[in-house]
Design an enzyme around this catalytic site. Structure first.
Site, mmCIF file in Angstrom:
data_model
loop_
_atom_site.group_PDB
_atom_site.id
_atom_site.type_symbol
_atom_site.label_atom_id
_atom_site.label_comp_id
_atom_site.label_asym_id
_atom_site.label_seq_id
_atom_site.Cartn_x
_atom_site.Cartn_y
_atom_site.Cartn_z
ATOM 1 N N GLU A 116 64.363 40.605 4.786
ATOM 2 C CA GLU A 116 64.592 40.059 3.444
ATOM 3 C C GLU A 116 64.879 38.573 3.477
ATOM 4 O O GLU A 116 65.509 38.088 4.409
ATOM 5 C CB GLU A 116 65.859 40.681 2.844
ATOM 6 C CG GLU A 116 65.757 42.120 2.546
ATOM 7 C CD GLU A 116 67.109 42.679 2.123
ATOM 8 O OE1 GLU A 116 67.825 42.007 1.351
ATOM 9 O OE2 GLU A 116 67.434 43.766 2.574
ATOM 10 N N CYS A 148 67.616 31.625 1.888
ATOM 11 C CA CYS A 148 68.476 32.345 2.825
ATOM 12 C C CYS A 148 67.572 33.295 3.610
ATOM 13 O O CYS A 148 66.880 34.120 3.019
ATOM 14 C CB CYS A 148 69.515 33.126 2.026
ATOM 15 S SG CYS A 148 70.507 34.233 3.026
ATOM 16 N N CYS A 155 71.104 44.515 12.828
ATOM 17 C CA CYS A 155 72.172 43.696 13.416
ATOM 18 C C CYS A 155 73.032 44.563 14.325
ATOM 19 O O CYS A 155 73.217 45.739 14.060
ATOM 20 C CB CYS A 155 73.024 43.120 12.274
ATOM 21 S SG CYS A 155 74.293 41.979 12.837
ATOM 22 N N CYS A 203 79.788 45.045 11.403
ATOM 23 C CA CYS A 203 80.870 44.790 10.435
ATOM 24 C C CYS A 203 80.874 45.916 9.399
ATOM 25 O O CYS A 203 79.827 46.270 8.855
ATOM 26 C CB CYS A 203 80.681 43.434 9.754
ATOM 27 S SG CYS A 203 80.657 42.049 10.919
ATOM 28 N N CYS A 245 79.314 45.584 5.736
ATOM 29 C CA CYS A 245 78.008 44.925 5.603
ATOM 30 C C CYS A 245 76.849 45.911 5.602
ATOM 31 O O CYS A 245 76.730 46.754 6.497
ATOM 32 C CB CYS A 245 77.849 43.922 6.748
ATOM 33 S SG CYS A 245 76.287 43.027 6.679
ATOM 34 N N GLY A 279 71.265 39.929 10.174
ATOM 35 C CA GLY A 279 71.261 39.519 11.579
ATOM 36 C C GLY A 279 72.343 38.516 11.913
ATOM 37 O O GLY A 279 72.928 37.887 11.016
ATOM 38 N N CYS A 287 72.530 40.248 1.038
ATOM 39 C CA CYS A 287 71.767 40.578 2.235
ATOM 40 C C CYS A 287 71.826 42.046 2.620
ATOM 41 O O CYS A 287 72.848 42.690 2.547
ATOM 42 C CB CYS A 287 72.222 39.728 3.408
ATOM 43 S SG CYS A 287 73.986 39.674 3.623
#
Ligand code: SAH
Length: 343
Positions: A92, A105, A112, A116, A119, A159, A333
């Site tokens: 994205e 962005c 990833c 976290c 996220c 990421g 994101c």
């Protein structure tokens, strides 16, 4: 095996092209087609003969993204892309319009590793690194599609950029190359969850890009609960690296702090944060946490955000609440890619 021409820097491209027997002046032409005019195929390189284009395609390809989904916000013209990579993976990117121009962005990895808890990008885990050419193609494809010039870049999509360090550094060199997009390093921000050794490496390059650090907590106790990286590099080590970065580059650090109701948003935590950041060239960016379906984190109230800022400001730490763009198109994101995967 074919090589991606878009992933080569100027010097590498020069060596390759001259090895093919092309005269030197052709290097500039080809570099300009790929990084200035941003074409995706050799056929578009109209100042090269058909033979030359044929020869190039025998040795190289140009990494290319296909637009799978494009969402345009009705509130603020933010555009969100879901791109398909050549192996069928998705990434994205989001283009935002500001007073000073267009900013993009981009994602730096497919998935990833950082895990976290709040996220959306962490949910499916890590798939693979993005190549230099793929990251550049996020920018070039959006720019071509919208027929605009993008002059600001943030590495804040899916990421961890410092976990794809070599490719990211090479991409930064290429996007700022004066024979390509010539983007100013001062218009680039890189966001990290805190890979400390790489922060030192980046500081030593003296690129002048802004370092954004996803802090999200005033102490190790809270940070370790939501950010596993904190068990490897704790807050003291991280802040020491941040001080080094700002002293070495003269740049202000931007700390990201997602405000999560009853987790990290009390007055006491604001004070603790202010004490930790005392004397540092920095700014705190408060982000009302985005509700991610798979997590149970809840946004802090607007009053809480204001009080938190007041406490930080009264102690000399500048802080603002980040403006939300593209709220009607799932522009944060990982959300679009995650929704694709769940289908
Ligand atoms: N890996 C990098 C960049 C990608 S995340 C990093 O950690 O900084 C981009 C930013 O969005 C980070 O500050 C991240 O902590 C934040 N973020 C992730 N999920 C979020 C959520 N649900 N609400 C608000 N911010 C979030």
């Amino acid at each position: 095996m074919l090589k991606d021409l878009r992933s080569l820097n100027y010097k590498e491209m020069q060596t390759e092209i001259i090895n093919l027997g092309f005269p030197k002046f052709r290097v500039n032409q080809i570099f300009s087609w790929i990084h200035e005019k941003c074409v995706d195929s050799f056929d578009e390189m109209t100042n090269l003969s058909k033979d030359m284009r044929g020869k190039l395609s025998e040795h190289f390809y140009i990494s290319k993204l296909t637009i799978n989904t494009k969402l345009v916000s009705k509130v603020d013209e933010t555009v969100k892309y879901l791109f398909v990579l050549s192996d069928g993976e998705y990434v994205e990117s989001v283009v935002m319009k500001y007073k000073y121009g267009y900013s993009i962005c981009i994602s730096t990895q497919v998935g990833c590793k950082m895990g976290c808890k709040f996220c959306a990008s962490a949910i499916g885990g890590f798939v693979r690194q993005l190549s230099v050419g793929e990251m550049l193609s996020e920018i070039y494809t959006a720019q071509n599609d919208l027929n605009i010039k993008i002059n600001h870049l943030v590495l804040m999509g899916t990421g961890e950029p410092l976990d794809n360090y070599e490719n990211v550094v090479k991409m930064l060199e290429l996007i700022s190359d004066e024979n390509g997009q010539n983007m100013s390093m001062r218009h680039i921000s890189l966001s990290t969850c805190g890979l400390v050794p790489k922060i030192y490496d980046l500081a030593k390059l003296k690129y002048g890009i802004t370092l954004s650090v996803s802090l999200h907590a005033p102490n190790n106790n809270i940070r370790s609960k939501s950010m596993p990286i904190n068990n490897t590099y704790d807050i003291d080590e991280l802040l020491k690296a941040c001080r080094y970065y700002s002293e070495h580059t003269g740049r202000r650090i931007s700390f990201e702090y997602a405000m999560i109701k009853d987790v990290n948003d009390s007055d006491e935590y604001a004070l603790e944060l202010a004490n930790r950041l005392k004397g540092m060239l920095c700014h705190v960016n408060l982000i009302p946490v985005n509700n991610v379906k798979e997590t149970d984190y809840v946004k802090s109230s607007v009053e809480r955000q204001k009080k938190f800022i007041d406490i930080l400001s009264s102690r000399g730490i500048t802080a603002t609440v980040r403006r939300t763009l593209g709220s009607d198109i799932n522009a944060s994101c990982g959300q679009l890619r995650a929704s694709k995967r769940n289908k």
